[in-house]
Design a protein around this motif. Structure first.
Motif, short mmCIF file in Angstrom:
data_model
loop_
_atom_site.label_atom_id
_atom_site.label_comp_id
_atom_site.label_asym_id
_atom_site.label_seq_id
_atom_site.Cartn_x
_atom_site.Cartn_y
_atom_site.Cartn_z
N VAL A 82 0.87 -1.17 0.00
CA VAL A 82 0.00 0.00 0.00
C VAL A 82 0.91 1.22 0.00
CG1 VAL A 82 -1.78 1.28 1.22
CG2 VAL A 82 -1.82 -1.22 1.23
N GLY B 2 -4.00 5.78 1.39
CA GLY B 2 -3.21 4.77 0.71
C GLY B 2 -3.87 4.22 -0.54
N THR B 3 -3.06 3.70 -1.43
CA THR B 3 -3.54 3.05 -2.64
C THR B 3 -2.73 1.76 -2.83
OG1 THR B 3 -4.02 3.35 -5.00
CG2 THR B 3 -2.00 4.37 -4.19
N GLN B 4 -3.43 0.69 -3.14
CA GLN B 4 -2.78 -0.62 -3.25
C GLN B 4 -2.09 -0.78 -4.59
OE1 GLN B 4 -2.70 -3.41 -0.98
NE2 GLN B 4 -1.21 -4.17 -2.51
#
Length: 130
Positions: A96, A123-125
């Motif tokens: 993440v 967050g971004t995966q």
């Protein structure tokens, strides 16, 4: 106070590229130094890259494999965004990814520490398949 929203994550094959973006609220974006961190399952959150408020100074992790050669951090203060271009992705880049803001425009000596930053996005995966 600034709010941060990351985007651009996803699933990519090894060797591929992704461009992460972080959009910030507020009218004084240039007064914030920005950083990108990442956290893999079961691991500590680690520094990836940082950029000063003007964009004139950038730093990359010495512990992320070839970070300086594979990743590029940039910002557009007119659009209140900071980006992380990631090329030649590896499965070990799976994590993440978070953007963070520090309430100073310059980057001090502790730019690599997660405790240095005042605001965080959700967050971004990023998932890199082998």
């Amino acid at each position: 106070q600034v709010q941060l929203i990351e985007s651009g994550g996803g699933l990519v094959q090894a060797g591929g590229s992704l461009r992460l973006s972080c959009a910030a609220s507020g009218r004084t974006f240039g007064r914030y130094a920005m950083g990108w961190f990442r956290q893999a399952p079961g691991k500590e959150r680690e520094f990836v890259a940082a950029i000063s408020g003007s964009g004139g100074s950038t730093y990359y992790s010495d512990y992320v494999a070839s970070a300086k050669e594979r990743f590029t951090i940039s910002r557009d203060n007119a659009k209140n965004t900071v980006n992380l271009q990631m090329n030649s992705l590896k499965p070990e880049d799976t994590a993440v990814y978070y953007c963070a803001a520090r309430s100073t425009s310059y980057l001090g000596n502790s730019y690599y520490s997660r405790h240095y930053y005042d605001y965080w996005g959700q967050g971004t995966q990023v998932t890199v398949s082998s």
